[in-house]
Every structure is written in structure tokens, then in C-alpha cells.
Write an enzyme that holds these catalytic residues in place. Structure first.
Site, PDB file in Angstrom:
ATOM      1  CG  HIS A 170      -7.612   3.044  -0.836  1.00  0.00           C
ATOM      2  ND1 HIS A 170      -6.835   2.236  -1.624  1.00  0.00           N
ATOM      3  CD2 HIS A 170      -6.791   4.036  -0.387  1.00  0.00           C
ATOM      4  CE1 HIS A 170      -5.591   2.712  -1.633  1.00  0.00           C
ATOM      5  NE2 HIS A 170      -5.537   3.796  -0.896  1.00  0.00           N
ATOM      6  CG  HIS A 198      -1.199   5.819  -3.100  1.00  0.00           C
ATOM      7  ND1 HIS A 198      -2.309   5.480  -3.850  1.00  0.00           N
ATOM      8  CD2 HIS A 198      -1.509   5.484  -1.814  1.00  0.00           C
ATOM      9  CE1 HIS A 198      -3.249   4.970  -3.055  1.00  0.00           C
ATOM     10  NE2 HIS A 198      -2.777   4.958  -1.810  1.00  0.00           N
ATOM     11  CG  HIS A 229      -1.966   1.042   1.228  1.00  0.00           C
ATOM     12  ND1 HIS A 229      -3.196   0.874   1.827  1.00  0.00           N
ATOM     13  CD2 HIS A 229      -1.995   2.288   0.698  1.00  0.00           C
ATOM     14  CE1 HIS A 229      -3.921   1.970   1.675  1.00  0.00           C
ATOM     15  NE2 HIS A 229      -3.190   2.850   0.988  1.00  0.00           N
ATOM     16  CG  ASP A 233      -1.376   5.949   2.438  1.00  0.00           C
ATOM     17  OD1 ASP A 233      -1.567   5.787   1.214  1.00  0.00           O
ATOM     18  OD2 ASP A 233      -2.268   6.315   3.216  1.00  0.00           O
ATOM     19  CG  ASP A 234       0.105   9.119  -0.207  1.00  0.00           C
ATOM     20  OD1 ASP A 234       0.215   8.802  -1.397  1.00  0.00           O
ATOM     21  OD2 ASP A 234      -0.975   9.079   0.410  1.00  0.00           O
ATOM     22  CD  GLU A 240      -8.728   6.045   3.205  1.00  0.00           C
ATOM     23  OE1 GLU A 240      -7.757   6.807   3.347  1.00  0.00           O
ATOM     24  OE2 GLU A 240      -9.139   5.671   2.087  1.00  0.00           O
TER      25      GLU A 240
END
Length: 350
Positions: A204, A27, A25, A285-286, A207
Site C-alpha cells: 500500500h 483483505h 487487493h 478492498d474490505d 494512499e
């Protein structure tokens, strides 16, 4: 009393960072180094609010975050740019967290809507991942994400265009962006097309939406694993189903602590998901946008929760099991991970 990362012994911090890791996960659009953003903006004449690398990712609200996210991605234009960002984030994963394998999201329509050809995006990302594999030994596959705020027909067209430019490294379809206003059932057709073509499926889910979205993703979209999933805890029956069926959840401590106001990682829903017996694995994630990396996620989350080496090992190996590698590759990776963790146990834990 809550344990902070600073309270963890140096040996255990090093142990958590050096554990071999899978990440499912992450991006790519949220992994750009600040210096790279500034350099690409200069290269293409894109105006940024600041060229101070220490200020590029400074924001105080989710809306400012999203504005920065779009601005940052406007700097990535040609095939070499996409190759660069893929290479650099994999290099960061290896050096900061001993990343061994990643299945990485990208949002095609965030780029094609800017006039970037699909082939430029896909070929560039794969160029960068192959170079990183050569230089650092890390492997990477890619998952094209539906952007939820796109209309359903745009999502279906995106899937068809991805399939027209499909390469072996492109293995799956996912879905991201704001869940509450655009629930998963809107995108059944896009998922039908992807499944028929043999792509693996995730989304996703739960969330910022209800636990019922978990059921929708499993039953209507055909998802084989789920991303985030925190609101599943609101429905014990859905929790029991996912526990019994062994559904894997790719969870992200730091980003969700920031976005959803769960700053105390000892009370984060992830801890309750683990306590409930759900299969979870940790991700960044980011990472650059949230000032983290995959090694730091383990240090912060596992350290602050006083997780034992045995539990941490389980989280690491659940990442292997949740991947979309072939069974024989999973078995090989699991053996290699076990041997490397055993060595770290002897070296750092005594």
C-alpha cells in the site's frame, strides 16, 4: 451531470457484474459476512457491541471502522474459522461479481498477537480457498501483509515465521495500515528477507502518504506492483516513470471514497490515474465492511463514469496482466476472459 448507478441501463449493469474478474487487493479480514461474525462470536464467547447483523458494520468515522475491524477479527480463532471466512468471501466474489482469480491479503500479526499459531492461520485460509476452488472454480493465492504499526523487527520476524510455514499458495508480501506515520523505508529488512526467499512484493503506497513513497517502494523495497497510489498524481515525474515502466496499481473506489472523502466517483483520483495512462485494475478492498463487492465496484465506478465496454475490457484484462500468475497461465486466462467478454458483448450489448 454525474451519472448514478441507477441511471445505467439494466443490461449494462448486468454486463459489468458478469464480466470475468481478477482481484488483487482484498483483505480477508475485511470480508467477513455479518452473520458469520455473530456466529463466530457466539461460538467463542466474544462480546460484540451488537448481534444485529444489519448493525455489525455500521460506523461513521475511520476510528469506529478500525475498532470494528479489530473486534470482528477477534472472533476468528481456530483453523475451521479461517477456512470458513476464506471460503465464504470467495463464494461471494463468484456469485456477486464472477470472480475467477484472487490474490488475497492477510495480516499475520493481527492473529499471532492474539496467540493464534501461524500455521493455524495459513493452513485454515488455504483449506477454505481449496474448498472454494472445488465448489466454484475460483482460484486464490495469498499475500502476507506487514502491519505498518508493528515495529520493523516484528515485521521481519513475521516474514521469517511465514516462510517457515510457507506453502505454494502463499506467493507474496505486502504492507498495509496507516501509511503516513510509518513510511515504507522502515520495513526494508522485512522486504529483503521476503525477496531473498522468492516472494513477490507489493505495498500500500501513496494512499495517505506522498508520491515519494512510490519511489521508495520501487527502489528500496523492490515492489513489483503497488496498491492504491492515488497521491502519485502530485508528482508528474513519478507518474511518467510508472507509466513508462508499466507499474500496475490495484485501486479501490468505494473504500477510498468513504475513508478519504471522495464520494463522487467521477472525480475520484482513479479517473485521473486512468487518464494519465497508468495501469490500474479495480478491487473491493474490505468489501463487507464497506458494503460492497467486486461486481458492485465495476457497476458503480465504470457505470458512473460512463466508461465504454472497450475501456472496461481493458481494466479487466489489466487485472490479468498485473497478477502474479505464470506467463503461460496469464495467456490462458486472458484468452478465456476475451472469449467470455465477447459472448457478453453479443448477449447484453447487441
Amino acid at each position: 451531470m454525474t451519472t448514478s448507478s441507477a441511471d445505467i441501463s439494466p443490461n449494462y449493469q448486468e454486463y459489468l457484474r458478469r464480466l470475468p474478474k481478477v482481484e488483487l487487493h482484498c483483505h480477508v479480514e475485511g470480508t467477513l459476512r455479518p452473520a458469520t461474525v455473530v456466529e463466530l462470536a457466539t461460538k467463542h464467547g466474544v462480546a460484540l457491541p451488537t448481534t444485529d447483523v444489519d448493525e455489525v458494520y455500521r460506523y461513521s468515522t475511520i476510528y469506529e471502522f478500525l475498532e470494528i475491524y479489530q473486534r470482528v477479527n477477534s472472533t476468528v480463532i481456530d483453523r475451521e474459522d479461517f477456512a470458513r471466512i476464506a471460503y465464504e468471501t470467495l463464494e461471494d466474489g463468484v456469485k456477486l461479481g464472477n470472480l475467477k482469480y484472487r490474490e488475497m491479503f492477510f495480516n499475520p500479526t493481527l492473529h499471532t498477537a492474539r496467540g493464534i499459531p501461524m500455521a493455524t492461520v495459513i493452513d485454515g485460509l488455504i483449506d477454505g480457498s481449496k474448498a472454494a476452488e472445488h465448489d466454484f472454480g475460483v482460484r486464490c493465492a495469498f499475500i502476507a501483509d506487514v502491519y505498518r504499526q508493528d515495529p520493523p523487527e516484528v515485521a521481519r520476524q513475521m516474514v521469517e515465521e511465514v516462510l517457515a510455514h510457507r506453502r505454494p499458495e502463499l506467493i507474496g508480501l505486502g504492507m498495509d495500515a496507516a501509511e503516513a506515520p510509518d513510511p515504507p523505508e522502515k520495513f526494508v529488512e522485512a522486504y529483503r528477507v521476503a525477496k531473498a526467499a522468492g516472494l513477490r512484493l507489493t505495498s500500500h503506497c501513496a494512499e495517505d502518504g506522498p508520491a515519494s513513497n512510490v519511489t521508495t517502494c520501487l527502489d528500496l523495497l523492490g515492489c513489483q506492483r503497488l496498491d492504491h497510489g492515488y497521491h502519485i498524481l502530485e508528482d508528474p515525474a513519478v507518474v511518467a516513470r510508472c507509466r513508462d515502466e508499466g507499474i500496475s496499481f490495484t485501486v479501490c473506489p468505494t473504500s477510498t471514497a468513504v475513508v478519504y472523502g471522495w464520494p463522487d466517483l467521477t472525480t475520484h483520483p482513479i479517473t485521473k490515474m486512468i487518464d494519465a495512462g497508468l495501469q490500474v485494475m479495480l478491487n473491493s478492498d474490505d468489501p463487507t465492511m464497506f458494503h460492497t463487492d467486486i461486481g458492485t465496484e465495476y457497476v458503480r465506478f465504470c457505470g458512473q463514469n460512463n466508461y465504454s465496454p472497450a475501456l472496461v475490457r481493458r481494466l479487466v484484462l489489466q487485472g490479468v496482466e498485473a497478477s502474479w500468475l505464470a506467463d503461460v497461465e496469464k495467456a490462458t486466462m486472458r484468452r478465456a476472459f476475451e472469449a467470455e467478454i465477447d459472448k457478453l458483448d453479443r448477449e447484453l450489448l447487441g
